[in-house]
Design a protein around this motif. Structure first.
Motif, short mmCIF file in Angstrom:
data_model
loop_
_atom_site.label_atom_id
_atom_site.label_comp_id
_atom_site.label_asym_id
_atom_site.label_seq_id
_atom_site.Cartn_x
_atom_site.Cartn_y
_atom_site.Cartn_z
N TYR A 46 5.07 3.07 -2.29
CA TYR A 46 4.21 3.70 -1.29
C TYR A 46 4.53 3.17 0.11
O TYR A 46 4.66 3.93 1.05
N LYS A 48 7.33 1.81 1.13
CA LYS A 48 8.64 2.30 1.54
C LYS A 48 8.57 3.75 2.03
O LYS A 48 9.21 4.10 3.02
N ARG A 49 7.80 4.59 1.33
CA ARG A 49 7.63 5.99 1.77
C ARG A 49 6.97 6.04 3.14
O ARG A 49 7.40 6.81 4.00
N GLU A 50 5.94 5.21 3.36
CA GLU A 50 5.26 5.18 4.66
C GLU A 50 6.22 4.79 5.77
O GLU A 50 6.13 5.28 6.89
N ALA A 51 7.13 3.88 5.47
CA ALA A 51 8.08 3.39 6.46
C ALA A 51 9.30 4.29 6.60
O ALA A 51 10.16 4.05 7.44
N GLY A 52 9.38 5.34 5.78
CA GLY A 52 10.50 6.25 5.84
C GLY A 52 11.77 5.70 5.23
O GLY A 52 12.87 6.10 5.59
N LEU A 53 11.63 4.77 4.30
CA LEU A 53 12.79 4.12 3.69
C LEU A 53 13.19 4.75 2.36
O LEU A 53 14.14 4.28 1.73
N SER A 54 12.44 5.74 1.90
CA SER A 54 12.84 6.38 0.63
C SER A 54 12.69 7.87 0.72
O SER A 54 12.12 8.42 1.59
#
Length: 54
Positions: A46, A48-54
């Motif tokens: 979650y 990582k998704r928020e940070a735009g990493l996935s």
């Protein structure tokens, strides 16, 4: 005995209020039978998704 590395990673992820809320909601939906490793991986994904990493 101190906190393990995985415990530290979990606490770091739990500092993210959105990830922690999502984890709590997930546990409630599952009836609280969720392994620690699943919660940790879910919160990290979650974040990582928020940070735009996935």
């Amino acid at each position: 005995m101190g906190l393990t590395w995985k415990g530290h990673e979990f606490l770091d992820a739990a500092e993210n209020a959105s990830a922690w809320q999502q984890a709590k909601d997930f546990v409630q939906e599952q009836g609280s039978n969720v392994p620690f490793t699943v919660l940790q991986k879910m919160m990290m994904a979650y974040i990582k998704r928020e940070a735009g990493l996935s």
